[in-house]
Write a protein that holds these residues in place. Structure first.
Motif, short mmCIF file in Angstrom:
data_model
loop_
_atom_site.label_atom_id
_atom_site.label_comp_id
_atom_site.label_asym_id
_atom_site.label_seq_id
_atom_site.Cartn_x
_atom_site.Cartn_y
_atom_site.Cartn_z
N HIS A 217 -23.00 -32.87 -1.74
CA HIS A 217 -22.30 -34.13 -1.95
C HIS A 217 -21.13 -33.94 -2.91
O HIS A 217 -20.06 -34.54 -2.74
N LEU A 218 -21.34 -33.09 -3.88
CA LEU A 218 -20.28 -32.76 -4.84
C LEU A 218 -19.08 -32.21 -4.08
O LEU A 218 -17.93 -32.55 -4.37
N ARG A 219 -19.35 -31.37 -3.09
CA ARG A 219 -18.28 -30.78 -2.30
C ARG A 219 -17.55 -31.85 -1.50
O ARG A 219 -16.32 -31.82 -1.37
N GLN A 220 -18.31 -32.83 -0.96
CA GLN A 220 -17.67 -33.92 -0.21
C GLN A 220 -16.73 -34.71 -1.11
O GLN A 220 -15.61 -35.05 -0.72
N LEU A 221 -17.19 -34.98 -2.33
CA LEU A 221 -16.35 -35.71 -3.28
C LEU A 221 -15.10 -34.91 -3.61
O LEU A 221 -13.99 -35.45 -3.69
N TYR A 222 -15.29 -33.60 -3.74
CA TYR A 222 -14.17 -32.71 -4.07
C TYR A 222 -13.15 -32.68 -2.93
O TYR A 222 -11.94 -32.78 -3.16
N ASP A 223 -13.66 -32.55 -1.68
CA ASP A 223 -12.76 -32.53 -0.53
C ASP A 223 -11.99 -33.85 -0.43
O ASP A 223 -10.80 -33.86 -0.10
N GLY A 224 -12.69 -34.95 -0.71
CA GLY A 224 -12.04 -36.27 -0.71
C GLY A 224 -10.92 -36.33 -1.74
O GLY A 224 -9.84 -36.85 -1.47
N TYR A 225 -11.17 -35.72 -2.89
CA TYR A 225 -10.16 -35.69 -3.96
C TYR A 225 -8.95 -34.87 -3.53
O TYR A 225 -7.80 -35.28 -3.72
N LEU B 145 -12.45 -47.84 -14.24
CA LEU B 145 -13.02 -46.49 -14.45
C LEU B 145 -14.34 -46.32 -13.71
O LEU B 145 -14.63 -45.26 -13.15
N SER B 146 -15.13 -47.39 -13.67
CA SER B 146 -16.44 -47.27 -13.01
C SER B 146 -16.31 -47.28 -11.48
O SER B 146 -17.29 -47.08 -10.77
N GLN B 147 -15.09 -47.52 -10.99
CA GLN B 147 -14.88 -47.55 -9.54
C GLN B 147 -14.44 -46.20 -8.98
O GLN B 147 -14.18 -46.09 -7.78
N ARG B 148 -14.33 -45.21 -9.82
CA ARG B 148 -13.93 -43.88 -9.33
C ARG B 148 -14.93 -43.38 -8.29
O ARG B 148 -16.09 -43.79 -8.32
N PRO B 149 -14.51 -42.47 -7.39
CA PRO B 149 -15.47 -41.91 -6.44
C PRO B 149 -16.70 -41.41 -7.19
O PRO B 149 -16.56 -40.78 -8.25
N ARG C 70 -11.12 -38.47 -17.98
CA ARG C 70 -10.42 -37.26 -17.53
C ARG C 70 -11.12 -36.54 -16.39
O ARG C 70 -10.78 -35.41 -16.06
N CYS C 71 -12.12 -37.16 -15.81
CA CYS C 71 -12.81 -36.56 -14.65
C CYS C 71 -12.39 -37.32 -13.39
O CYS C 71 -12.20 -38.52 -13.43
N ARG C 72 -12.26 -36.57 -12.30
CA ARG C 72 -11.77 -37.19 -11.07
C ARG C 72 -12.85 -38.00 -10.35
O ARG C 72 -12.58 -38.99 -9.71
N PHE C 73 -14.07 -37.55 -10.42
CA PHE C 73 -15.16 -38.35 -9.85
C PHE C 73 -16.39 -38.24 -10.74
O PHE C 73 -16.49 -37.34 -11.58
N LEU C 74 -17.29 -39.20 -10.57
CA LEU C 74 -18.39 -39.33 -11.53
C LEU C 74 -19.75 -39.18 -10.85
O LEU C 74 -19.94 -39.58 -9.70
#
Ligand SMILES: Nc1nc2c(ncn2[C@@H]2O[C@H](COP(=O)(O)OP(=O)(O)OP(=O)(O)O)[C@@H](O)[C@H]2O)c(=O)[nH]1
Ligand SMILES: [Mg+2]
Length: 405
Positions: A383-391, A334-338, A301-305
């Motif tokens: 980096h968390l923000r980059q992942l979030y923006d990508g999402y 599942l392990s391929q998520r951003p 249930r998480c968008r990135f890991l």
């Protein structure tokens, strides 16, 4: 002029005696002292003791069991709608109108129970196990109808799935969406309703119908933007403490965290990224070893890991392989998520060496941090923000509404 020391002592003694005569009698005091009989001196002392005890308890870390504000993502709830009010049986009788006919009014309808999506609600922790709707008011004489009960609203977070006996009955994904889970019973009929040419004085009334009853399972599909995935003791909870406002329990033994906790990382432009601390995963979690499968469900249930590795372990890279294997076994892909790899405990010796080796083995970005000292947590937050923006971009591309916290 010199004053003899004996005179000074005598004066002091007299003054003390005078003061002691002015001290009021011990009185009954409520509150601090627990309602007993205390002299003023005792009163203040007991307060002091209490304050000290309070201060001490404040410093104590809360254990995982006592941290009740953890994230709850599924709940079983029993809903019983309100019953209708019964119809009244009465006859109008006034001066000069003795046989005025039947005038019993109908009862009001029972209240339904509605699940309503509220963006402000983030978890199912406040959902009670049982809800009862309001009953309708019975009818009255003089054709008075009983009031229908108003609906009971249960506020649920965005992304709540409603299931009954394992079958999905509603998917509540938008703010303000409503699902009438159980309907209230209809109100009963008063004897006025049964008036006919054949029967001019009916005595019949009907009781209100019973409200519907259902047992539903509520499940939360969305949990957080990012999930901290790692072995027990890798430092996931410490990391969440270091980067967000959450305060999950931290201890030097495995399986400290028993329930997921969600912390919020706030950025200057008011964007907020939710990060979930998920209980530790071990080899064989997909066959329910350790804390088992339920936590793999949380990761889903998480968008990135964020894979959190303990760099003081003998082979952190094999931890990473195990984690990926477990995720794949649970759900392919599942392990391929951003994702990002967080190399934690960089303050410990040998960590630098292991970091170099980990970087040599992994193509993914590795972020070295120390949750204990706070070293390099800024890079992780960026980096968390980059992942979030990508999402956000990915969601916009497919025309979906991204989950905002
Ligand atoms: N030296 C050092 N110790 C750390 C660091 N991060 C965490 N620890 C310690 O590692 C131990 C485990 O930390 P936790 O944050 O509870 O680990 P966890 O991954 O949440 O563990 P579980 O909840 O059991 O899955 C604690 O004793 C922490 O103090 C770090 O960066 N450096
Ligand atoms: Mg933990």
């Amino acid at each position: 002029m010199t004053v003899p020391p004996g005179l000074v002592r005598r004066c002091l003694v007299q003054e003390l005696l005078r003061l002691s005569r002015r001290v009021p009698k011990p009185s009954r005091v409520s509150g601090c002292g627990g309602g007993g009989v205390h002299a003023p001196g005792q009163f203040s002392t007991s307060c002091l003791v209490a304050t000290k005890a309070k201060e001490f308890s404040k410093k104590k870390e809360l254990s995982e069991k006592k941290l009740t504000r953890h994230f709850v993502d599924h709940r079983r709830v029993r809903l019983i709608a309100g019953s209708g009010g019964k119809g009244a049986c009465s006859f109008l009788s006034e001066p000069r109108k003795e046989w005025g006919g039947p005038d019993g009014g109908n009862g009001g309808d029972g209240g339904s129970i509605v699940l309503k999506v509220d963006q402000q609600v983030k978890s199912l922790s406040l959902i009670a196990p049982v809800y009862r709707g309001e009953n309708g008011v019975p009818g009255g004489s003089k054709n008075c109808y009983g009031r229908s009960a108003s609906a009971t609203y249960i506020r649920v977070p965005v992304g709540t799935i409603v299931k009954e006996n394992g079958k999905t009955v509603a998917d509540l994904s938008g703010h303000g969406e409503e699902y009438v889970a159980v309907f209230g019973g209809a109100g009963g009929k008063g004897n006025r309703f049964f008036l006919s040419n054949e029967n001019r004085a009916p005595l019949t009334t009907t009781p209100g119908e019973k409200g519907q009853e259902r047992v539903l399972q509520l499940e939360l599909l969305t949990m957080a933007h990012a999930g901290l995935v790692g072995f027990p003791n890798a430092g996931k909870s410490s990391l969440l403490r270091a980067i967000s406002n959450a305060k999950p329990a931290v201890a030097a033994y495995p399986f400290t965290t028993l329930n997921p906790h969600v912390g919020i990382v706030k950025y200057r432009d008011h964007e907020q990224v939710a990060v979930a601390d998920i209980p530790g995963i071990i080899r064989g979690a997909h066959v329910n070893r350790g804390l088992g499968i339920s936590f793999l469900r949380h990761i889903e249930r998480c968008r990135f890991l964020l894979f959190v590795l303990d760099l003081s372990a003998a082979e952190p890279w094999s931890q990473l392989q195990d984690l990926r294997f477990e995720l794949e076994q649970y759900e392919p892909g599942l392990s391929q998520r951003p994702q990002a790899i967080v190399a934690n405990k960089m303050d410990l010796p040998e960590a630098q060496e292991k970091l170099a080796e980990l970087r040599g083995r992994e193509k993914q970005r590795v972020i070295p941090v120390s949750a204990l000292t706070g070293y390099n947590t800024e890079e992780l937050i960026m980096h968390l923000r980059q992942l979030y923006d990508g999402y956000l971009e990915a969601e916009e591309r497919v025309g979906a509404k991204p989950m905002k916290w």
